[in-house]
Design a protein around this motif. Structure first.
Motif, PDB file in Angstrom:
ATOM      1  N   GLY A 384       0.793  -1.231   0.000  1.00  0.00           N
ATOM      2  CA  GLY A 384       0.000   0.000   0.000  1.00  0.00           C
ATOM      3  C   GLY A 384       0.820   1.273   0.000  1.00  0.00           C
ATOM      4  N   LYS A 385       2.119   1.157  -0.006  1.00  0.00           N
ATOM      5  CA  LYS A 385       2.958   2.355   0.086  1.00  0.00           C
ATOM      6  C   LYS A 385       2.893   3.153  -1.219  1.00  0.00           C
ATOM      7  CE  LYS A 385       7.676   3.818   1.125  1.00  0.00           C
ATOM      8  NZ  LYS A 385       9.062   3.381   1.446  1.00  0.00           N
ATOM      9  N   GLY A 386       2.682   4.445  -1.086  1.00  0.00           N
ATOM     10  CA  GLY A 386       2.658   5.314  -2.256  1.00  0.00           C
ATOM     11  C   GLY A 386       1.324   5.392  -2.960  1.00  0.00           C
ATOM     12  N   TYR A 387       0.283   4.821  -2.386  1.00  0.00           N
ATOM     13  CA  TYR A 387      -1.022   4.864  -3.051  1.00  0.00           C
ATOM     14  C   TYR A 387      -1.577   6.282  -3.004  1.00  0.00           C
ATOM     15  CZ  TYR A 387      -6.025   4.375  -3.808  1.00  0.00           C
ATOM     16  OH  TYR A 387      -7.300   4.527  -4.279  1.00  0.00           O
ATOM     17  N   THR A 388      -2.110   6.739  -4.120  1.00  0.00           N
ATOM     18  CA  THR A 388      -2.708   8.067  -4.220  1.00  0.00           C
ATOM     19  C   THR A 388      -4.221   7.922  -4.251  1.00  0.00           C
ATOM     20  OG1 THR A 388      -0.833   8.843  -5.523  1.00  0.00           O
ATOM     21  CG2 THR A 388      -2.812  10.203  -5.556  1.00  0.00           C
ATOM     22  N   TYR A 389      -4.887   8.553  -3.305  1.00  0.00           N
ATOM     23  CA  TYR A 389      -6.342   8.517  -3.242  1.00  0.00           C
ATOM     24  C   TYR A 389      -6.877   9.459  -4.312  1.00  0.00           C
ATOM     25  CZ  TYR A 389     -10.990   8.442  -1.023  1.00  0.00           C
ATOM     26  OH  TYR A 389     -12.327   8.271  -0.751  1.00  0.00           O
ATOM     27  N   ASP A 390      -7.471   8.900  -5.337  1.00  0.00           N
ATOM     28  CA  ASP A 390      -7.825   9.693  -6.521  1.00  0.00           C
ATOM     29  C   ASP A 390      -8.754  10.860  -6.212  1.00  0.00           C
ATOM     30  OD1 ASP A 390      -7.017   8.281  -9.404  1.00  0.00           O
ATOM     31  OD2 ASP A 390      -6.999   6.902  -7.707  1.00  0.00           O
ATOM     32  N   HIS A 391      -9.636  10.715  -5.233  1.00  0.00           N
ATOM     33  CA  HIS A 391     -10.556  11.805  -4.934  1.00  0.00           C
ATOM     34  C   HIS A 391      -9.825  13.037  -4.412  1.00  0.00           C
ATOM     35  CE1 HIS A 391     -14.118   9.428  -5.695  1.00  0.00           C
ATOM     36  NE2 HIS A 391     -13.624   8.450  -4.934  1.00  0.00           N
ATOM     37  N   ASN A 392      -8.630  12.817  -3.883  1.00  0.00           N
ATOM     38  CA  ASN A 392      -7.852  13.948  -3.388  1.00  0.00           C
ATOM     39  C   ASN A 392      -6.951  14.547  -4.466  1.00  0.00           C
ATOM     40  OD1 ASN A 392      -8.978  13.610  -0.877  1.00  0.00           O
ATOM     41  ND2 ASN A 392      -7.277  12.361  -0.077  1.00  0.00           N
ATOM     42  N   ALA A 393      -6.865  13.869  -5.593  1.00  0.00           N
ATOM     43  CA  ALA A 393      -6.001  14.361  -6.666  1.00  0.00           C
ATOM     44  C   ALA A 393      -6.732  15.418  -7.484  1.00  0.00           C
ATOM     45  CB  ALA A 393      -5.559  13.202  -7.563  1.00  0.00           C
ATOM     46  N   GLU A 394      -5.974  16.230  -8.201  1.00  0.00           N
ATOM     47  CA  GLU A 394      -6.559  17.246  -9.064  1.00  0.00           C
ATOM     48  C   GLU A 394      -7.453  16.583 -10.116  1.00  0.00           C
ATOM     49  OE1 GLU A 394      -5.104  20.831 -12.085  1.00  0.00           O
ATOM     50  OE2 GLU A 394      -3.627  19.659 -10.947  1.00  0.00           O
ATOM     51  N   GLU A 395      -8.641  17.086 -10.277  1.00  0.00           N
ATOM     52  CA  GLU A 395      -9.627  16.578 -11.217  1.00  0.00           C
ATOM     53  C   GLU A 395     -10.061  15.139 -10.908  1.00  0.00           C
ATOM     54  OE1 GLU A 395      -9.295  18.203 -15.394  1.00  0.00           O
ATOM     55  OE2 GLU A 395      -7.191  18.302 -14.782  1.00  0.00           O
TER      56      GLU A 395
END
Length: 439
Positions: A384-395
């Protein structure tokens, strides 16, 4: 006497023998030569397979495949007479092993006397596989020339070994012109039918290509001694309606569902409705039709119109709630919706490609950033290291890699430029652009 000998259609008699005056009309009108056989000129004519064999004076074993009432039995009888062979007949419906042994023994006795035997086997598909294999040694030795008759597709019903030793000849369903000629012959023998011209055409249409059925109906009319010609409506009341030829475990069943599916795929709502009506009128289970419509919704329309599946599921529910015949209207609506919807098999192709890829790649580990880490140990080793939560990403889009490290990114789903998939295509192109910009 074998049971088969009790039935006129199966009794081993010469085609030219006199028919009793009180015999059924269909028997009294049996053709006396191949030239009199109606509707099968593609076989019996001088350029046809049967015509050429007769001209050569030698027959090969064959299977006559065609709908009921198209002349299979008549052709077999006449073949023996045309080439001077002894005629022996059995029926798979009424004959057993003992009858077959008797027929082969008689053929062997005739062979010793210098006479060849044509063995006609009616409804040959009704013999089981072992019984069909029992014909092989006698056919291979030339003891008999086998002529089988079947209404079912030989590819499904007959052994491959038997098929390899016999030529399959296809008899056509009798068209309106051929059936009209049969009625002409009946009227030459019995006098004018008590029908208007429109009723005569309706009688021909009701026969559904079956000459014997047509003549049986004509005989019923003659026997009734009707004074005034019947109109079509009165004829229908008198003769009752004929059930369509349709067997749910036979080829007709699969032919119609295939035709329905292809008509829907081809966006022809009129033909689609016709084939569905053919199935339902003939007694097909409506829920089977509903299941096939659901399959079409996901295979041939998919996301080009996501409502297609919803419509079909609703039609299935409506039929189960209303029952027949009211519920069949919901199936008609679903059928027409599918036929008029934009078409795409992109979902179907994506499934095939993804399943194939899954089998080929086996147990590749997903990238560590998207696997779950329910324990401290798993977190410590990088799950799970480095996972980006898409809802927090731009667009709402991170552009992360979701493919196994040892596998290149694949493209399974490719939406078409039709219907709602045109919008999906725009979204995928947009995400591809963002992914490229973010490296």
């Amino acid at each position: 006497m074998p049971m088969a000998d009790l039935f006129a259609d199966d009794a081993p008699q010469k085609p030219t023998e006199e028919v009793r005056e009180d015999a059924p009309l269909a028997d009294r009108l049996r053709p006396r030569s191949l030239a009199e056989v109606i509707g099968q000129e593609h076989l019996t004519g001088s350029d046809g397979a049967i015509g050429r064999m007769v001209a050569a004076g030698r027959l090969s074993s064959m299977v006559l495949w065609g709908p009921p009432g198209t002349g299979k039995t008549s052709i077999a009888r006449l073949l023996a007479d045309e080439v001077g062979m002894r005629y022996e007949a059995v029926s798979a419906v009424f004959s057993g092993v003992a009858d077959l042994k008797k027929a082969f023994a008689a053929a062997e006795k005739a062979q010793k006397a210098g006479q060849r035997t044509l063995l006609f086997v009616d409804e040959i598909h009704r013999f089981n596989r072992a019984q069909q294999d029992g014909f092989l040694p006698f056919v291979e030795r030339g003891l008999v020339t086998l002529v089988g008759a079947t209404t079912e597709n030989p590819s499904f019903e007959l052994n491959a070994a038997l098929l390899s030793r016999a030529q399959v000849l296809i008899l056509h369903r009798l068209d309106a012109e051929a059936l009209g000629k049969l009625l002409d012959r009946a009227e030459e023998l019995e006098g004018p039918l008590p029908l208007t011209e429109e009723a005569r055409e309706a009688l021909i249409a009701s026969a559904d290509g079956d000459g014997r059925f047509l003549l049986n109906q004509a005989e019923t009319l003659y026997a009734a001694k009707i004074d005034d010609p019947l109109e079509p409506a009165a004829l229908g009341q008198f003769l009752q309606r004929r059930v369509a030829v349709y067997d749910k475990d036979r080829e007709g069943h699969y032919n119609l569902i295939s035709a329905l599916h292809k008509a829907v795929r081809g966006s022809d709502p009129q033909a689609s409705l016709y084939y569905m009506a053919r199935m339902l009128v003939a007694g097909e289970e409506p829920l089977f039709v509903a299941r096939r419509l659901i399959r079409m919704a996901v295979e041939d329309i998919g996301l080009a119109d996501p409502q297609a599946l919803t419509q079909c599921m609703a039609a299935k529910d409506a039929y189960q709630f209303l029952g027949s015949p009211e519920g069949e209207l919901a199936l008609v609506q679903a059928c027409l919706y599918l036929a008029t919807a934009p078409k795409s098999n992109a979902v179907y192709k994506a499934q095939k490609a993804a399943f194939r890829s899954a089998k080929e790649t086996g147990s590749l580990m997903p990238p560590m950033n998207i696997v779950n880490a329910p324990t401290k140990l798993m977190k410590d080793v990088g799950y799970g290291k480095g996972y980006t939560y898409d809802h927090n990403a731009e667009e709402g889009f991170s552009g992360d890699n979701y493919w196994p490290d040892d596998m290149d990114a694949q493209t399974y789903y490719e939406p078409v430029e039709r219907g709602f998939e045109r919008e999906i295509r725009k979204r995928l192109d947009y995400w591809d652009k963002l992914r490229a910009e973010r490296g």
